[in-house]
Design a protein around this motif. Structure first.
Motif, PDB file in Angstrom:
ATOM      1  N   TRP A  97       0.810  -1.216   0.000  1.00  0.00           N
ATOM      2  CA  TRP A  97       0.000   0.000   0.000  1.00  0.00           C
ATOM      3  C   TRP A  97       0.841   1.263   0.000  1.00  0.00           C
ATOM      4  O   TRP A  97       0.423   2.279  -0.564  1.00  0.00           O
ATOM      5  CB  TRP A  97      -0.948  -0.021   1.189  1.00  0.00           C
ATOM      6  N   THR A  98       2.014   1.200   0.608  1.00  0.00           N
ATOM      7  CA  THR A  98       2.904   2.361   0.555  1.00  0.00           C
ATOM      8  C   THR A  98       3.343   2.636  -0.875  1.00  0.00           C
ATOM      9  O   THR A  98       3.287   3.783  -1.358  1.00  0.00           O
ATOM     10  CB  THR A  98       4.133   2.137   1.448  1.00  0.00           C
ATOM     11  N   LEU A  99       3.793   1.600  -1.583  1.00  0.00           N
ATOM     12  CA  LEU A  99       4.205   1.781  -2.974  1.00  0.00           C
ATOM     13  C   LEU A  99       3.010   2.150  -3.840  1.00  0.00           C
ATOM     14  O   LEU A  99       3.120   3.023  -4.717  1.00  0.00           O
ATOM     15  CB  LEU A  99       4.860   0.491  -3.487  1.00  0.00           C
ATOM     16  N   GLY A 100       1.856   1.516  -3.616  1.00  0.00           N
ATOM     17  CA  GLY A 100       0.667   1.859  -4.381  1.00  0.00           C
ATOM     18  C   GLY A 100       0.291   3.323  -4.219  1.00  0.00           C
ATOM     19  O   GLY A 100      -0.055   4.005  -5.194  1.00  0.00           O
ATOM     20  N   MET A 101       0.376   3.828  -2.976  1.00  0.00           N
ATOM     21  CA  MET A 101       0.059   5.234  -2.730  1.00  0.00           C
ATOM     22  C   MET A 101       1.043   6.151  -3.452  1.00  0.00           C
ATOM     23  O   MET A 101       0.655   7.147  -4.063  1.00  0.00           O
ATOM     24  CB  MET A 101       0.079   5.502  -1.221  1.00  0.00           C
ATOM     25  N   LEU A 102       2.337   5.819  -3.403  1.00  0.00           N
ATOM     26  CA  LEU A 102       3.348   6.649  -4.063  1.00  0.00           C
ATOM     27  C   LEU A 102       3.162   6.670  -5.576  1.00  0.00           C
ATOM     28  O   LEU A 102       3.411   7.696  -6.226  1.00  0.00           O
ATOM     29  CB  LEU A 102       4.747   6.143  -3.713  1.00  0.00           C
ATOM     30  N   LEU A 103       2.725   5.551  -6.146  1.00  0.00           N
ATOM     31  CA  LEU A 103       2.518   5.490  -7.587  1.00  0.00           C
ATOM     32  C   LEU A 103       1.261   6.247  -8.018  1.00  0.00           C
ATOM     33  O   LEU A 103       1.219   6.842  -9.099  1.00  0.00           O
ATOM     34  CB  LEU A 103       2.422   4.027  -8.037  1.00  0.00           C
TER      35      LEU A 103
ATOM     36  N   PRO B 251     -17.075   9.604   0.985  1.00  0.00           N
ATOM     37  CA  PRO B 251     -17.257  10.982   0.524  1.00  0.00           C
ATOM     38  C   PRO B 251     -17.417  11.036  -0.992  1.00  0.00           C
ATOM     39  O   PRO B 251     -16.877  10.197  -1.715  1.00  0.00           O
ATOM     40  CB  PRO B 251     -15.966  11.687   0.969  1.00  0.00           C
ATOM     41  N   ALA B 252     -18.124  12.035  -1.450  1.00  0.00           N
ATOM     42  CA  ALA B 252     -18.337  12.221  -2.888  1.00  0.00           C
ATOM     43  C   ALA B 252     -17.130  12.942  -3.475  1.00  0.00           C
ATOM     44  O   ALA B 252     -17.157  14.148  -3.739  1.00  0.00           O
ATOM     45  CB  ALA B 252     -19.617  13.006  -3.138  1.00  0.00           C
ATOM     46  N   VAL B 253     -16.039  12.187  -3.662  1.00  0.00           N
ATOM     47  CA  VAL B 253     -14.798  12.758  -4.161  1.00  0.00           C
ATOM     48  C   VAL B 253     -14.337  11.946  -5.370  1.00  0.00           C
ATOM     49  O   VAL B 253     -14.868  10.867  -5.666  1.00  0.00           O
ATOM     50  CB  VAL B 253     -13.694  12.753  -3.080  1.00  0.00           C
ATOM     51  N   HIS B 254     -13.329  12.448  -6.052  1.00  0.00           N
ATOM     52  CA  HIS B 254     -12.769  11.750  -7.209  1.00  0.00           C
ATOM     53  C   HIS B 254     -12.193  10.401  -6.781  1.00  0.00           C
ATOM     54  O   HIS B 254     -11.650  10.258  -5.682  1.00  0.00           O
ATOM     55  CB  HIS B 254     -11.679  12.614  -7.853  1.00  0.00           C
ATOM     56  N   GLY B 255     -12.298   9.416  -7.654  1.00  0.00           N
ATOM     57  CA  GLY B 255     -11.826   8.080  -7.319  1.00  0.00           C
ATOM     58  C   GLY B 255     -10.351   8.021  -6.986  1.00  0.00           C
ATOM     59  O   GLY B 255      -9.935   7.278  -6.087  1.00  0.00           O
ATOM     60  N   LEU B 256      -9.519   8.818  -7.690  1.00  0.00           N
ATOM     61  CA  LEU B 256      -8.085   8.824  -7.401  1.00  0.00           C
ATOM     62  C   LEU B 256      -7.797   9.438  -6.032  1.00  0.00           C
ATOM     63  O   LEU B 256      -6.902   8.980  -5.318  1.00  0.00           O
ATOM     64  CB  LEU B 256      -7.323   9.576  -8.496  1.00  0.00           C
ATOM     65  N   SER B 257      -8.547  10.465  -5.669  1.00  0.00           N
ATOM     66  CA  SER B 257      -8.394  11.048  -4.327  1.00  0.00           C
ATOM     67  C   SER B 257      -8.723  10.011  -3.265  1.00  0.00           C
ATOM     68  O   SER B 257      -8.005   9.869  -2.269  1.00  0.00           O
ATOM     69  CB  SER B 257      -9.322  12.257  -4.160  1.00  0.00           C
ATOM     70  N   PHE B 258      -9.803   9.277  -3.494  1.00  0.00           N
ATOM     71  CA  PHE B 258     -10.251   8.295  -2.508  1.00  0.00           C
ATOM     72  C   PHE B 258      -9.225   7.190  -2.312  1.00  0.00           C
ATOM     73  O   PHE B 258      -8.883   6.838  -1.179  1.00  0.00           O
ATOM     74  CB  PHE B 258     -11.598   7.725  -2.939  1.00  0.00           C
ATOM     75  N   ILE B 259      -8.722   6.608  -3.419  1.00  0.00           N
ATOM     76  CA  ILE B 259      -7.779   5.505  -3.229  1.00  0.00           C
ATOM     77  C   ILE B 259      -6.438   5.990  -2.698  1.00  0.00           C
ATOM     78  O   ILE B 259      -5.773   5.289  -1.939  1.00  0.00           O
ATOM     79  CB  ILE B 259      -7.592   4.661  -4.512  1.00  0.00           C
ATOM     80  N   ALA B 260      -6.023   7.204  -3.072  1.00  0.00           N
ATOM     81  CA  ALA B 260      -4.760   7.721  -2.547  1.00  0.00           C
ATOM     82  C   ALA B 260      -4.835   7.880  -1.027  1.00  0.00           C
ATOM     83  O   ALA B 260      -3.913   7.484  -0.302  1.00  0.00           O
ATOM     84  CB  ALA B 260      -4.417   9.055  -3.206  1.00  0.00           C
ATOM     85  N   VAL B 261      -5.951   8.429  -0.542  1.00  0.00           N
ATOM     86  CA  VAL B 261      -6.102   8.653   0.895  1.00  0.00           C
ATOM     87  C   VAL B 261      -6.279   7.335   1.645  1.00  0.00           C
ATOM     88  O   VAL B 261      -5.687   7.135   2.717  1.00  0.00           O
ATOM     89  CB  VAL B 261      -7.296   9.598   1.162  1.00  0.00           C
ATOM     90  N   THR B 262      -7.066   6.417   1.094  1.00  0.00           N
ATOM     91  CA  THR B 262      -7.266   5.141   1.788  1.00  0.00           C
ATOM     92  C   THR B 262      -6.012   4.286   1.735  1.00  0.00           C
ATOM     93  O   THR B 262      -5.712   3.577   2.699  1.00  0.00           O
ATOM     94  CB  THR B 262      -8.462   4.372   1.210  1.00  0.00           C
ATOM     95  N   PHE B 263      -5.268   4.311   0.625  1.00  0.00           N
ATOM     96  CA  PHE B 263      -3.987   3.605   0.575  1.00  0.00           C
ATOM     97  C   PHE B 263      -3.064   4.145   1.661  1.00  0.00           C
ATOM     98  O   PHE B 263      -2.426   3.381   2.400  1.00  0.00           O
ATOM     99  CB  PHE B 263      -3.318   3.794  -0.786  1.00  0.00           C
ATOM    100  N   ALA B 264      -2.977   5.479   1.758  1.00  0.00           N
ATOM    101  CA  ALA B 264      -2.095   6.094   2.753  1.00  0.00           C
ATOM    102  C   ALA B 264      -2.575   5.780   4.163  1.00  0.00           C
ATOM    103  O   ALA B 264      -1.770   5.474   5.058  1.00  0.00           O
ATOM    104  CB  ALA B 264      -2.045   7.612   2.539  1.00  0.00           C
TER     105      ALA B 264
END
Length: 303
Positions: free
Chosen positions: A51-57, A187-200
């Motif tokens: 998840w750390t690498l996934g978030m960085l990518l 939350p009603a946010v962009h999908g990339l925002s959501f996965i970046a925050v949840t990955f982190a």
């Protein structure tokens, strides 16, 4: 897709059948890989670095959306943290722990009962109505999962002699079913925002357990096997599977695209037999047959 994209690329990205096949293939390969490297790569370390690498990518692509969505994410931080815990920190860590003492075949097939467990979670959490047909389907599918857990021996269930790995995988599947049911609260946010925050968020939650695992004598090795495993699970079961699944939903709708998870036992069985030398048994066929029958009953709609 941009207008400058080649017609071949546009056609490829519009093939719903291909996009629906890739996520279960990647998710099944995640279980097989986790089993294959279980003797060398510690489970929490693999999950943390995944998840750390996934978030960085993902972060470079998500950054401009994060700036726009920061307020909405902050306003619903309890939901974001809960989803990060269930879908990121708990699910894959429990899966990797379980794969140390159970087979990849069992892990993949137990995950195939997830669509029905999601129905149960939606009922428990939100009171979603369950039709009689769905109720029968749930019972049949759970019977299939129990067949896999018991390895076809009723005495295992009667004596409560469940393997530790099976219980870890079952807990992982329950956690992800709860995560999926709770996605309606995201939350009603962009999908990339959501996965970046949840990955982190998931990686941050795993950090103390990763440090404890490392200090306890099981550090993450810096070997080609470990590095390759982390790179693969970050790129394919995480990012690539998510992007393919999202595109499939856009093309054919969530209900149809969600049926792709039923392909996991097929891909998982083939991969485990080819790469791990695991042997198929009659109880695998019985379990997967019951799960498939239950899912068909639970998801079938009247015409």
């Amino acid at each position: 897709m941009s207008e400058n994209a080649t017609p071949a690329r546009r056609r490829l990205f519009d093939q719903a059948w291909l996009l629906m096949m890739l996520p279960p293939l990647f998710w099944a390969s995640n279980a097989v890989l986790g089993r294959a490297v279980s003797g060398e790569v510690p489970p929490v370390g693999l999950a943390f670095w995944r998840w750390t690498l996934g978030m960085l990518l993902v972060l470079p692509f998500a950054w401009r959306h994060l700036r726009h969505d920061a307020r909405a994410l902050a306003a619903q931080w309890p939901v974001v943290l809960l989803l990060s815990a269930l879908g990121i920190a708990v699910f894959n860590t429990f899966l990797y722990v379980g794969l140390h003492t159970t087979t990849a075949l069992n892990a993949v097939m137990m995950q195939s009962s997830m669509p029905v467990l999601i129905v149960l979670m939606s009922l428990a959490l939100f009171g979603d109505r369950v039709t009689p047909r769905q109720g029968v389907g749930i019972a049949v599918s759970l019977a299939g999962a129990l067949t896999l857990i018991a390895r076809g021996d009723p005495a295992v269930l009667i004596g409560l002699q469940l393997a530790a790995g099976d219980l870890w995988v079952l807990a992982a599947v329950l956690g992800y079913a709860a995560y999926t049911a709770l996605l309606r609260r995201r939350p009603a946010v962009h999908g990339l925002s959501f996965i970046a925050v949840t990955f982190a968020g998931g990686a941050a939650m795993l950090l103390p357990f990763y440090l404890w695992e490392s200090v306890g004598g099981n550090p993450m090795p810096i070997t080609p096997t470990a590095l390759g495993a982390v790179a693969y699970v970050a790129l394919f079961p995480s990012i690539a599977a998510y992007l393919c699944f999202n595109r499939a939903v856009a093309l054919v709708g969530a209900n149809t695209a969600g049926m792709c998870i039923h392909l996991m036992p097929v891909f998982g069985s083939i991969l485990a037999i080819l790469f791990l030398g695991e042997q198929p048994h009659l109880y695998h066929a019985a379990g997967i047959g019951l799960i498939a029958a239950g899912i068909l009953l639970a998801t079938r709609r009247k015409s």
